[in-house]
Design an enzyme around this catalytic site. Structure first.
Site, PDB file in Angstrom:
ATOM      1  N   GLY A 114       0.820  -1.207   0.000  1.00 54.40           N
ATOM      2  CA  GLY A 114       0.000   0.000   0.000  1.00 54.40           C
ATOM      3  C   GLY A 114       0.859   1.265   0.000  1.00 54.40           C
ATOM      4  O   GLY A 114       2.015   1.248  -0.454  1.00 54.40           O
ATOM      5  N   ILE A 139      -6.854  -2.973   1.057  1.00 56.99           N
ATOM      6  CA  ILE A 139      -8.330  -2.936   1.129  1.00 56.99           C
ATOM      7  C   ILE A 139      -8.802  -1.489   1.252  1.00 56.99           C
ATOM      8  O   ILE A 139      -9.955  -1.198   1.040  1.00 56.99           O
ATOM      9  CB  ILE A 139      -8.888  -3.774   2.304  1.00 56.99           C
ATOM     10  CG1 ILE A 139      -8.460  -3.207   3.664  1.00 56.99           C
ATOM     11  CG2 ILE A 139      -8.488  -5.234   2.169  1.00 56.99           C
ATOM     12  CD1 ILE A 139      -9.283  -3.735   4.828  1.00 56.99           C
ATOM     13  N   ASP A 140      -7.877  -0.561   1.603  1.00 55.37           N
ATOM     14  CA  ASP A 140      -8.277   0.836   1.848  1.00 55.37           C
ATOM     15  C   ASP A 140      -8.491   1.624   0.542  1.00 55.37           C
ATOM     16  O   ASP A 140      -9.113   2.686   0.564  1.00 55.37           O
ATOM     17  CB  ASP A 140      -7.200   1.557   2.675  1.00 55.37           C
ATOM     18  CG  ASP A 140      -6.902   0.859   3.983  1.00 55.37           C
ATOM     19  OD1 ASP A 140      -7.753   0.062   4.424  1.00 55.37           O
ATOM     20  OD2 ASP A 140      -5.830   1.087   4.569  1.00 55.37           O
ATOM     21  N   GLY A 183     -10.337   0.960   6.743  1.00 51.11           N
ATOM     22  CA  GLY A 183     -10.052   1.932   5.680  1.00 51.11           C
ATOM     23  C   GLY A 183      -8.992   2.933   6.083  1.00 51.11           C
ATOM     24  O   GLY A 183      -8.697   3.871   5.344  1.00 51.11           O
TER      25      GLY A 183
HETATM   26  O1  F6P Z   1      -4.254  -0.836   5.626  1.00 49.41           O
HETATM   27  C1  F6P Z   1      -5.086  -1.920   5.788  1.00 49.41           C
HETATM   28  C2  F6P Z   1      -5.698  -1.938   7.163  1.00 49.41           C
HETATM   29  O2  F6P Z   1      -6.537  -3.064   7.250  1.00 49.41           O
HETATM   30  C3  F6P Z   1      -6.430  -0.666   7.577  1.00 49.41           C
HETATM   31  O3  F6P Z   1      -7.724  -0.611   7.041  1.00 49.41           O
HETATM   32  C4  F6P Z   1      -6.397  -0.797   9.072  1.00 49.41           C
HETATM   33  O4  F6P Z   1      -6.466   0.471   9.679  1.00 49.41           O
HETATM   34  C5  F6P Z   1      -5.063  -1.419   9.327  1.00 49.41           C
HETATM   35  O5  F6P Z   1      -4.682  -2.075   8.133  1.00 49.41           O
HETATM   36  C6  F6P Z   1      -5.029  -2.433  10.460  1.00 49.41           C
HETATM   37  O6  F6P Z   1      -3.718  -2.849  10.622  1.00 49.41           O
HETATM   38  P1  F6P Z   1      -3.224  -4.083  11.482  1.00 49.41           P
HETATM   39  O7  F6P Z   1      -3.569  -5.336  10.744  1.00 49.41           O
HETATM   40  O8  F6P Z   1      -1.758  -3.878  11.585  1.00 49.41           O
HETATM   41  O9  F6P Z   1      -3.952  -4.014  12.777  1.00 49.41           O
END
Ligand code: F6P
Length: 377
Positions: A114, A139-140, A183
């Protein structure tokens, strides 16, 4: 076998995983190996595996059967090569990354990730002198320079299905249900799933909300005989007050998702600080404002798991094979972007450090508003 300027590549996946990563790895490898005779070295666990020289050889057999699998066969991590935690200390490991690329005679490093990954790959190019190529995943859907990122479609499908299911239970119990959707700091996922699932209210970070307006909308629905409401909230949504505080520098970005609530002991003394999640905060306040019982559902990592949708498999395959084609031509230091129904190369310097949020005049917002959806204002 077609001619190729590139003889050997490294490939890694970095940042949060998402459906479609394996399909993209397969796309790069099958085309690079099968059509251009390029050797592929896989680095495990993102930039950490690159710095620690943890590799796996990728061939046609290793990438066979992974098209439909969620996650990433290479593993992933959120490490930055230039600020990596090593033995409890943050260190610049750029040189170690450069040395390991040289050890394997790699011409170009392909990074699937990303916004953070685009930045890290660009750093390896500008500071380490490496040739890189990137693919936009998340996914964002917030990577600049591309129409869409892979992973987004599957996550939107999962969130939409959840909203569909919440409708039947909310209707039966005449409740408000607040559904928190991932997101990060962009509203694409909540907005897309909110429209597709017919949410009554959609709150996204790009449009700071006023809960009094939301409550008025819910009251209007109740007076028209609709005794339930579904609220799709992006995890990064912020209220108007929070937006003002952020603009004036009084609030930290990391505090956006939650509010500190002081719990009291039996003597009324504060004893515990709890971070109340944003969706719970919204549900609690809307219950108070409307007198309607409210519940919360946080979809969390379910949105990142499982098999990719056909659309994501297609997008990942297009991006992966276009990457192999660019490698064969020696077109390095670009991101392969989706543009319309095809792909295009975007110079990485135009992407790194940028974020694609939902423009306030975007057609999805106009459409939601024309449907009568409250956008929190
Ligand atoms: O960037 C993808 C994402 O799923 C975001 O939507 C979310 O804020 C973040 O990653 C969560 O991250 P982690 O899996 O490190 O908790």
């Amino acid at each position: 076998m077609a001619e190729s300027k590139t003889k050997c590549i490294g490939i890694l996946t970095s940042g949060g995983d998402c459906p479609g990563l394996n399909a993209a790895i397969r796309g790069v490898c099958k085309a690079a190996i099968g059509s251009y005779g390029i050797k592929v070295v896989g680095f495990l666990d993102g930039f950490r595996g690159l710095v620690e020289n943890r590799t796996v050889a990728l061939d046609d057999r290793t990438v066979s059967g992974i098209l439909t699998q969620g996650g990433t066969i290479l593993g992933t991590a959120r490490d930055k090569p230039h600020k990596m935690l090593m033995g409890g200390k943050k260190m610049d490991m750029t040189q170690a990354a450069v040395d390991n690329i040289a050890k394997h005679n790699i011409d170009c490093l392909v990074c699937l990730g990303g916004g953070g990954t685009q930045k890290n790959a660009y750093h390896l190019h500008t500071e380490g002198g490496l040739d890189v190529l990137t693919l936009p995943k998340t996914i964002d859907n917030d990577v600049a320079g591309t129409d869409i990122t892979f992973g987004f479609d599957t996550a939107m499908q999962i969130a939409t299905d959840a909203i569909d299911r919440l409708h039947t239970t909310a209707t039966s119990h005449h409740r408000i249900i607040v559904c928190e959707i991932m997101g990060h700091n962009s509203g694409w996922l909540a907005l897309g799933a909110g429209i597709a699932g017919g949410a009554d209210v959609i709150l996204i970070p790009e449009i700071p909300y006023d809960l009094k307006s939301v409550a008025a909308h819910l009251d209007k629905r109740r007076l028209s005989g609709k005794r339930f409401s579904i609220i799709a909230v992006a995890e990064g949504a912020i209220s108007r007050q929070e937006a003002k505080a952020l603009a004036s520098g009084k609030k930290d970005k990391k505090d956006e998702k939650s509010e500190v609530v002081v719990e009291q002991d039996a003597n009324g003394q504060p004893y515990h600080l709890v971070q109340e999640p944003k969706a719970s905060q919204i549900a609690r306040q809307l219950q108070q404002l409307t007198g309607t019982e409210a519940r919360v559902t946080s979809l969390g990592h379910v949105q990142r798991g499982g098999s990719p949708s056909p659309r994501d498999r297609l997008v990942s395959s297009l991006l992966g094979t276009a990457a192999a084609h660019a490698l064969a031509k020696g077109d390095y230091n670009n991101m392969i972007a989706i543009r319309g129904n095809g792909t295009e190369l975007v110079p990485l310097k135009e992407v790194a450090g940028k974020k694609k949020t939902v423009p306030e005049d975007h057609s999805w917002i106009t459409s939601a508003q024309l449907l009568g959806t409250c956008m929190g204002i």
